[in-house]
Design a protein around this motif. Sequence first.
Motif, short mmCIF file in Angstrom:
data_model
loop_
_atom_site.label_atom_id
_atom_site.label_comp_id
_atom_site.label_asym_id
_atom_site.label_seq_id
_atom_site.Cartn_x
_atom_site.Cartn_y
_atom_site.Cartn_z
N MET A 1 0.84 -1.18 0.00
CA MET A 1 0.00 0.00 0.00
C MET A 1 0.89 1.24 0.00
SD MET A 1 -3.28 0.65 2.53
CE MET A 1 -2.67 -0.60 3.59
N ARG B 1 0.70 5.78 -0.37
CA ARG B 1 -0.13 6.99 -0.41
C ARG B 1 0.08 7.68 -1.75
NH1 ARG B 1 1.67 10.71 3.38
NH2 ARG B 1 3.60 9.57 3.66
N CYS C 1 -6.68 7.77 3.22
CA CYS C 1 -7.98 7.23 2.79
C CYS C 1 -7.91 6.76 1.34
CB CYS C 1 -9.07 8.27 2.95
SG CYS C 1 -9.41 8.69 4.67
N LEU D 1 -6.08 3.38 1.31
CA LEU D 1 -6.92 2.30 1.81
C LEU D 1 -8.01 1.94 0.80
CD1 LEU D 1 -7.33 3.34 5.54
CD2 LEU D 1 -6.07 1.39 4.66
N ARG E 1 -6.45 0.01 -2.09
CA ARG E 1 -6.00 -1.33 -1.66
C ARG E 1 -7.17 -2.31 -1.55
NH1 ARG E 1 -4.72 -5.82 -1.00
NH2 ARG E 1 -3.35 -6.69 0.56
N THR F 1 -13.39 6.00 -2.10
CA THR F 1 -12.63 6.86 -1.20
C THR F 1 -13.56 7.60 -0.25
OG1 THR F 1 -11.00 7.17 -2.96
CG2 THR F 1 -10.89 8.69 -1.13
N VAL G 1 -14.45 5.45 2.74
CA VAL G 1 -13.35 5.37 3.71
C VAL G 1 -13.27 6.66 4.52
CG1 VAL G 1 -10.85 5.08 4.01
CG2 VAL G 1 -12.05 3.77 2.26
N TYR H 1 -5.57 7.31 11.91
CA TYR H 1 -5.16 8.06 10.73
C TYR H 1 -3.70 8.48 10.83
CZ TYR H 1 -5.53 11.13 6.70
OH TYR H 1 -5.35 11.71 5.48
N LEU I 1 -1.40 5.46 10.47
CA LEU I 1 -1.31 5.01 9.08
C LEU I 1 -0.53 6.01 8.23
CD1 LEU I 1 -4.87 3.52 8.52
CD2 LEU I 1 -2.72 2.29 8.75
#
Length: 60
Positions: A5, A7, A18, A21, A24, A29, A32, A49, A52
């Motif tokens: 994963m 960003r 978000c 995620l 993935r 979006t 999420v 958050y 991550l």
Amino acid sequence: MEAGMVRPRSGKMIAGVCAALAARFGISTALVRIGFVLFGLFGVGDLVYIALWILIPKER
């Protein structure tokens, strides 16, 4: 081999957590983001958050 994963550089609002995620797991979006807002109301979403944000690397 499946890529990890990351960003994204585009399609993000704050840090891209978000968007990463959603990409993935193949979901929206917006869904999420709504989830993080709801979890933020209980005091958990903001901590997850930030964690991550630190753990998921930026796209190169």
